[in-house]
Design a protein around this motif. Structure first.
Motif, PDB file in Angstrom:
ATOM      1  N   VAL A 210     -12.865  -5.290 -18.617  1.00  0.00           N
ATOM      2  CA  VAL A 210     -12.538  -6.569 -19.278  1.00  0.00           C
ATOM      3  C   VAL A 210     -12.680  -6.548 -20.802  1.00  0.00           C
ATOM      4  N   ARG A 211     -13.637  -5.766 -21.293  1.00  0.00           N
ATOM      5  CA  ARG A 211     -13.809  -5.767 -22.753  1.00  0.00           C
ATOM      6  C   ARG A 211     -12.859  -4.803 -23.444  1.00  0.00           C
ATOM      7  N   GLY A 212     -12.020  -4.144 -22.665  1.00  0.00           N
ATOM      8  CA  GLY A 212     -11.054  -3.214 -23.244  1.00  0.00           C
ATOM      9  C   GLY A 212     -11.716  -1.934 -23.711  1.00  0.00           C
ATOM     10  N   GLY A 213     -10.992  -1.151 -24.512  1.00  0.00           N
ATOM     11  CA  GLY A 213     -11.542   0.095 -25.040  1.00  0.00           C
ATOM     12  C   GLY A 213     -10.860   1.312 -24.452  1.00  0.00           C
ATOM     13  N   LEU A 214     -11.510   2.450 -24.680  1.00  0.00           N
ATOM     14  CA  LEU A 214     -10.941   3.744 -24.300  1.00  0.00           C
ATOM     15  C   LEU A 214     -11.680   4.307 -23.078  1.00  0.00           C
ATOM     16  N   PHE A 215     -10.892   4.671 -22.067  1.00  0.00           N
ATOM     17  CA  PHE A 215     -11.450   5.183 -20.814  1.00  0.00           C
ATOM     18  C   PHE A 215     -10.776   6.495 -20.442  1.00  0.00           C
ATOM     19  N   LEU A 216     -11.542   7.372 -19.802  1.00  0.00           N
ATOM     20  CA  LEU A 216     -10.972   8.572 -19.204  1.00  0.00           C
ATOM     21  C   LEU A 216     -11.308   8.528 -17.717  1.00  0.00           C
ATOM     22  N   ILE A 217     -10.256   8.431 -16.905  1.00  0.00           N
ATOM     23  CA  ILE A 217     -10.441   8.424 -15.452  1.00  0.00           C
ATOM     24  C   ILE A 217     -10.480   9.877 -14.995  1.00  0.00           C
ATOM     25  N   CYS A 218     -11.566  10.242 -14.367  1.00  0.00           N
ATOM     26  CA  CYS A 218     -11.738  11.635 -13.947  1.00  0.00           C
ATOM     27  C   CYS A 218     -11.999  11.588 -12.440  1.00  0.00           C
ATOM     28  N   THR A 219     -10.954  11.873 -11.652  1.00  0.00           N
ATOM     29  CA  THR A 219     -11.094  11.634 -10.215  1.00  0.00           C
ATOM     30  C   THR A 219     -10.416  12.694  -9.363  1.00  0.00           C
ATOM     31  N   SER A 220     -11.010  12.931  -8.197  1.00  0.00           N
ATOM     32  CA  SER A 220     -10.410  13.829  -7.219  1.00  0.00           C
ATOM     33  C   SER A 220      -9.564  13.020  -6.229  1.00  0.00           C
ATOM     34  N   THR A 221      -9.100  13.698  -5.175  1.00  0.00           N
ATOM     35  CA  THR A 221      -8.219  13.088  -4.170  1.00  0.00           C
ATOM     36  C   THR A 221      -8.745  13.442  -2.783  1.00  0.00           C
ATOM     37  N   TYR A 222      -8.727  12.490  -1.887  1.00  0.00           N
ATOM     38  CA  TYR A 222      -9.181  12.753  -0.503  1.00  0.00           C
ATOM     39  C   TYR A 222      -8.267  12.091   0.505  1.00  0.00           C
ATOM     40  N   GLY A 223      -8.590  12.309   1.776  1.00  0.00           N
ATOM     41  CA  GLY A 223      -7.837  11.669   2.857  1.00  0.00           C
ATOM     42  C   GLY A 223      -6.375  12.049   2.763  1.00  0.00           C
ATOM     43  N   GLN A 224      -5.505  11.057   2.839  1.00  0.00           N
ATOM     44  CA  GLN A 224      -4.067  11.299   2.731  1.00  0.00           C
ATOM     45  C   GLN A 224      -3.604  10.888   1.336  1.00  0.00           C
ATOM     46  N   GLY A 225      -4.161  11.565   0.339  1.00  0.00           N
ATOM     47  CA  GLY A 225      -3.792  11.230  -1.032  1.00  0.00           C
ATOM     48  C   GLY A 225      -4.491   9.986  -1.540  1.00  0.00           C
ATOM     49  N   ASP A 226      -5.697   9.743  -1.052  1.00  0.00           N
ATOM     50  CA  ASP A 226      -6.451   8.552  -1.464  1.00  0.00           C
ATOM     51  C   ASP A 226      -7.421   8.874  -2.595  1.00  0.00           C
ATOM     52  N   VAL A 227      -7.934   7.812  -3.202  1.00  0.00           N
ATOM     53  CA  VAL A 227      -9.017   8.004  -4.164  1.00  0.00           C
ATOM     54  C   VAL A 227     -10.291   8.297  -3.358  1.00  0.00           C
ATOM     55  N   PRO A 228     -11.279   8.973  -3.956  1.00  0.00           N
ATOM     56  CA  PRO A 228     -12.519   9.256  -3.212  1.00  0.00           C
ATOM     57  C   PRO A 228     -13.261   7.963  -2.839  1.00  0.00           C
ATOM     58  N   ASP A 229     -14.154   8.055  -1.876  1.00  0.00           N
ATOM     59  CA  ASP A 229     -14.862   6.858  -1.401  1.00  0.00           C
ATOM     60  C   ASP A 229     -15.536   6.079  -2.527  1.00  0.00           C
ATOM     61  N   ASN A 230     -16.155   6.786  -3.479  1.00  0.00           N
ATOM     62  CA  ASN A 230     -16.922   6.071  -4.510  1.00  0.00           C
ATOM     63  C   ASN A 230     -16.010   5.371  -5.518  1.00  0.00           C
ATOM     64  N   ALA A 231     -14.685   5.649  -5.424  1.00  0.00           N
ATOM     65  CA  ALA A 231     -13.728   5.023  -6.356  1.00  0.00           C
ATOM     66  C   ALA A 231     -12.976   3.863  -5.707  1.00  0.00           C
ATOM     67  N   LYS A 232     -13.164   3.697  -4.397  1.00  0.00           N
ATOM     68  CA  LYS A 232     -12.334   2.726  -3.671  1.00  0.00           C
ATOM     69  C   LYS A 232     -12.536   1.303  -4.143  1.00  0.00           C
ATOM     70  N   GLN A 233     -13.803   0.921  -4.368  1.00  0.00           N
ATOM     71  CA  GLN A 233     -14.066  -0.467  -4.760  1.00  0.00           C
ATOM     72  C   GLN A 233     -13.393  -0.790  -6.092  1.00  0.00           C
ATOM     73  N   LEU A 234     -13.499   0.121  -7.043  1.00  0.00           N
ATOM     74  CA  LEU A 234     -12.881  -0.096  -8.359  1.00  0.00           C
ATOM     75  C   LEU A 234     -11.363  -0.159  -8.222  1.00  0.00           C
ATOM     76  N   TYR A 235     -10.786   0.797  -7.498  1.00  0.00           N
ATOM     77  CA  TYR A 235      -9.325   0.853  -7.351  1.00  0.00           C
ATOM     78  C   TYR A 235      -8.796  -0.396  -6.643  1.00  0.00           C
ATOM     79  N   GLU A 236      -9.454  -0.770  -5.541  1.00  0.00           N
ATOM     80  CA  GLU A 236      -8.971  -1.923  -4.768  1.00  0.00           C
ATOM     81  C   GLU A 236      -9.183  -3.223  -5.518  1.00  0.00           C
ATOM     82  N   SER A 237     -10.228  -3.290  -6.332  1.00  0.00           N
ATOM     83  CA  SER A 237     -10.476  -4.492  -7.123  1.00  0.00           C
ATOM     84  C   SER A 237      -9.385  -4.684  -8.189  1.00  0.00           C
TER      85      SER A 237
END
Ligand SMILES: Cc1cc2nc3c(=O)[nH]c(=O)nc-3n(C[C@H](O)[C@H](O)[C@H](O)COP(=O)(O)O)c2cc1C
Length: 158
Positions: A48-75
């Motif tokens: 919400v406050r904006g700024g610069l981000f680097l998303i550093c993520t792997s892939t699991y399941g059938q091309g899904d985001v990893p479990d610990n990223a699901k809440q952020l992605y779905e939100s």
């Protein structure tokens, strides 16, 4: 003027975290203040406050985001905030033996962030775990030009 960077880490077995730690060490030099955070427990409010981000993520399941990223992605998908004040890059970890879903976790974050108005800096770094190269070494080579582009886009002189 120091550039503030938040590295958001989506990981299952720690490779993406190693990448983030390496980048944090390389970047945190006074000109850039880099902080790595695992995505666990985060939601769209992170941006919400904006700024610069680097998303550093792997892939699991059938091309899904990893479990610990699901809440952020779905939100992001559910709340659809305006992210026009967000600038971001993506380090996508995957394995080419998963042909159709190679690095989809990173591609998914890229797609939703762009859709919500965020501006991507540079090209995505795709890392293939079957290539015999280490993701943190590939990222260490890639980050120099990425951070220079990020500074330019943010209007901060190199
Ligand atoms: C069960 C499983 C499923 C995976 N699915 C994919 C996939 O669909 N696409 C892909 O590119 N990589 C896939 N991978 C590879 C991982 O994304 C890759 O090994 C990555 O380096 C793991 O990083 P991490 O330790 O940060 O989670 C999969 C790995 C496992 C173990």
């Amino acid at each position: 003027m120091a550039l503030e960077l938040t590295i958001l880490v989506g990981t299952m077995t720690g490779n993406a975290q190693l990448v983030a730690q390496e980048l944090e060490l390389l970047l945190d030099d006074g000109e850039t203040r880099a902080q790595a955070r695992v995505m666990d427990g985060l939601d769209a409010g992170t941006f919400v406050r904006g700024g610069l981000f680097l998303i550093c993520t792997s892939t699991y399941g059938q091309g899904d985001v990893p479990d610990n990223a699901k809440q952020l992605y779905e939100s992001l998908i559910a709340t659809r905030p305006d992210l026009s004040n967000v600038q971001y890059g993506v380090v996508a970890l995957g394995d080419r033996t998963y042909r159709d879903t190679f690095c989809n976790g990173g591609r998914r974050f890229d797609a939703i962030l762009t859709e919500l108005g965020a501006r991507r800096t540079g090209e995505i770094l795709f890392h293939d775990a079957s290539s015999g190269t280490l993701a943190e070494e590939a990222a260490a080579e890639w980050i120099g030009s990425w951070i220079a582009q990020a500074r330019e886009q943010a209007g901060i002189a190199a």
